[in-house]
Scaffold this motif. Structure first.
Motif, PDB file in Angstrom:
ATOM      1  N   GLY A 195       0.821  -1.214   0.000  1.00  0.00           N
ATOM      2  CA  GLY A 195       0.000   0.000   0.000  1.00  0.00           C
ATOM      3  C   GLY A 195       0.853   1.262   0.000  1.00  0.00           C
ATOM      4  N   MET A 196       1.987   1.237   0.694  1.00  0.00           N
ATOM      5  CA  MET A 196       2.901   2.377   0.673  1.00  0.00           C
ATOM      6  C   MET A 196       3.448   2.607  -0.735  1.00  0.00           C
ATOM      7  SD  MET A 196       5.136   1.844   4.146  1.00  0.00           S
ATOM      8  CE  MET A 196       4.362   1.785   5.760  1.00  0.00           C
ATOM      9  N   LEU A 197       3.834   1.510  -1.375  1.00  0.00           N
ATOM     10  CA  LEU A 197       4.364   1.629  -2.739  1.00  0.00           C
ATOM     11  C   LEU A 197       3.312   2.197  -3.682  1.00  0.00           C
ATOM     12  CD1 LEU A 197       6.282  -1.774  -3.031  1.00  0.00           C
ATOM     13  CD2 LEU A 197       7.175   0.458  -2.354  1.00  0.00           C
ATOM     14  N   LEU A 198       2.082   1.722  -3.545  1.00  0.00           N
ATOM     15  CA  LEU A 198       1.007   2.226  -4.391  1.00  0.00           C
ATOM     16  C   LEU A 198       0.709   3.692  -4.075  1.00  0.00           C
ATOM     17  CD1 LEU A 198      -1.004   1.459  -6.591  1.00  0.00           C
ATOM     18  CD2 LEU A 198      -2.606   0.764  -4.789  1.00  0.00           C
ATOM     19  N   ALA A 199       0.805   4.064  -2.805  1.00  0.00           N
ATOM     20  CA  ALA A 199       0.580   5.460  -2.418  1.00  0.00           C
ATOM     21  C   ALA A 199       1.636   6.380  -3.032  1.00  0.00           C
ATOM     22  CB  ALA A 199       0.582   5.587  -0.900  1.00  0.00           C
TER      23      ALA A 199
END
Length: 295
Positions: A195-199
């Motif tokens: 989710g951090m990478l996608l954010a």
């Protein structure tokens, strides 16, 4: 001065924003390595490099486009000027297309590590099993300590301490008094990192849209206008730019170097050309007038 301040504010805000996204991606990379998450290191590394790459690519494309823009004192008489060697719009579109492909690939790969939840267990099990078979006590211990758990799918499933002549399968439970398995916590961490990478990807895309849609400080001060030459059937138009520099030029060089002086000269030349053209189109009338003058 106001334009300089605005440009400096945009640049500073963009740099700080991209740095924040880079830090978030770097934290995700750290978590991936520390907890041996089944997320490819190349994915996290490319995501960490995305903010800087996007900033340099978009800034470079805009700078190159500005450098290739037609230059002139007041953009006068450029009807027959050849086009620039490389289109400004193509440069910017190529940069945006490159970043879009880059971001789509990273975002898609990151999304597969978030959903579906049940599909994540296979990669997690394979990674844990590989650590257990290689007797990698340090990495398994790091995972168990991070989530205060023992084993993978159960407290006795491939847990550390490894079973041997002096330790049974419940050695982790006996030593650390833990009753939770590591699957849920480890899987949740993988989804959080993904989710951090996608954010980061979404954050970079939002920044790009703002930069592309926001009027550029370098061009927002220009006031484009058009002038139509009188007596011209083709209604040719010339572009000029009227800004504060014109006032300075008028003070130094007089009205002849100003936009108004240039406009006046063009109008006079067009009027004279119309009169000459009219005389050429009616030579008989001009000849009769000359004979009458002689009489």
């Amino acid at each position: 001065m106001a334009l300089l301040s605005r440009r400096a504010l945009i640049n500073t805000t963009s740099i700080l924003y991209l740095i924040a996204l880079t830090i978030l991606a770097a934290y995700a990379l750290h978590s991936t390595r520390t907890l041996t998450l089944p997320i490819p290191n190349i994915l996290t590394a490319l995501t960490a490099a995305l903010p800087a790459l996007a900033g340099l690519t978009l800034s470079g494309a805009q700078t190159l486009s500005s450098a290739l823009a037609p230059k002139g004192k007041h953009a006068r008489n450029r009807f027959d000027a050849p086009p620039p060697p490389l289109s400004q719009s193509k440069i910017l579109l190529s940069a945006v297309a490159f970043l879009l492909v880059y971001e789509t690939i990273i975002g898609t790969l990151a999304g597969t590590r978030i959903w579906p939840i049940d599909g994540l267990e296979c990669n997690l099990h394979s990674t844990w099993q590989s650590l257990f078979r290689s007797k990698n006590a340090a990495r398994i211990t790091a995972i168990q300590d991070a989530f205060n758990c023992c084993g993978f799918s159960g407290v006795k499933d491939m847990a550390f301490p490894f079973p041997d002549a002096t330790h049974g399968g419940d050695a982790c439970v006996v030593r650390y008094e833990r009753t939770e398995r590591c699957l849920e916590g480890w899987r949740g961490e993988e989804r959080k990192v993904a989710g951090m990478l996608l954010a980061v990807v979404v954050g970079v895309v939002v920044w790009e849209l703002i930069i592309l849609l926001l009027p550029s400080p370098a061009t927002s001060s220009w006031l484009p206008s058009t002038l139509t030459l009188p007596g011209d059937n083709n209604a040719r138009q010339i572009e000029y730019r009227d800004n504060d520099a014109d006032d300075a030029e008028q003070d130094v060089g007089g009205e002849e170097d100003s936009v108004f002086g240039e406009t006046r000269r063009l109008n006079d030349d067009a009027r004279l050309a119309s009169q000459v053209e009219g005389g050429r189109m009616h030579p008989s009338a001009l000849t009769r007038n000359e004979w009458r003058g002689d009489d």
